[in-house]
Design an enzyme around this catalytic site. Structure first.
Site, short mmCIF file in Angstrom:
data_model
loop_
_atom_site.label_atom_id
_atom_site.label_comp_id
_atom_site.label_asym_id
_atom_site.label_seq_id
_atom_site.Cartn_x
_atom_site.Cartn_y
_atom_site.Cartn_z
CG ASP A 57 -1.72 1.25 1.38
OD1 ASP A 57 -2.61 1.50 0.56
OD2 ASP A 57 -1.43 2.02 2.32
CD GLU A 129 -3.38 -1.88 -1.22
OE1 GLU A 129 -3.60 -0.68 -1.35
OE2 GLU A 129 -3.73 -2.54 -0.21
#
Length: 243
Positions: A57, A129
């Protein structure tokens, strides 16, 4: 799994030196939990992807911010933030994960499998992610950045502050700034055959309500929020923001 990983490496154009990182990135906690329960001695530890997702992320956010900064020298911080928020949203990530056919390679538990976990936006976005985090740990930031820029190329090319504007968030923030409750949305009408639906959604807040329409519930909510913002702007004497 090794053959599947090799196919995925080709799809994402990344060769791993630590292939277990990619395997871990594809492992949802539902799969890991089921395997742990099924193990007889209780000593087997299957690593799932949430820690890689956490790092991915941040890597994704930096790569997107860097590219937007480079490509848009005249845009303000607010516009860049708006565009970045759109690009790293779960909706955008899930769409790109589907483009990679990432769901086919994920390891998910039987429960998630039965409820369509391979197509759930949240799981697809989190897994993408995690894959970015795996690339980062395997070969560094530059490799992860190259992957992100290549994958997001079309999205980054087409994104604008206008296309990134989230009227629902803007309406909620406008009301919260005046210490008022968040709006509520409800579908009040559905028209058309199943393959060409048109939804009418009503947005209700403490001092009013307005309905908007769209081909999806989300787009109808967005239109209702946009109209609500126009009403609020007129009530407090501010010009409606042109987007």
């Amino acid at each position: 799994m090794p053959n599947s990983l090799s196919k995925l490496e080709k799809l994402i154009d990344c060769r791993f030196t630590q292939i277990e990182l990619l395997e871990r990135a594809l492992t949802h906690r539902s799969w890991a939990n089921e395997k742990l329960v099924a193990s007889s001695d209780g000593n087997i530890h299957y690593k799932q992807n949430e820690r890689l997702e956490f790092v991915g992320d941040s890597v994704l956010g930096l790569a997107i911010a860097e590219e937007l900064f480079r490509l848009n020298p005249d845009l303000s911080e607010g516009d860049l933030t708006l565009m970045k928020h759109h690009l790293v949203s779960a909706e955008t990530l899930a769409k790109l994960a589907e483009k990679l056919d990432l769901g086919r390679f994920m390891r998910i538990g039987r429960g998630e499998e039965k409820t369509g976990g391979r197509k759930k936006n949240a799981i697809l976005a989190d897994t993408l992610e995690a894959v970015i985090g795996a690339i980062f740990f395997d070969s560094g930031y530059l490799s992860a950045r190259r992957f992100v820029v290549k994958l997001f190329l079309e999205e980054i090319t087409n994104v604008t502050p206008k296309s990134s504007l989230d009227y629902k968030t803007l309406l909620q923030e406008t009301l919260q700034a005046e210490k008022r409750d968040a709006p509520k949305y409800s579908v009040i009408k559905t028209d058309g055959p199943p393959h060409i639906r048109f939804f009418t959604v009503e947005a209700v807040w403490d001092s009013g309500k307005i309905a908007g329409g769209g081909s999806t519930i989300k787009s109808a909510e967005m239109e209702a929020a946009r109209l609500a913002i126009e009403i609020l702007d007129s009530q407090i004497g501010k010009p409606t923001e042109k987007v």
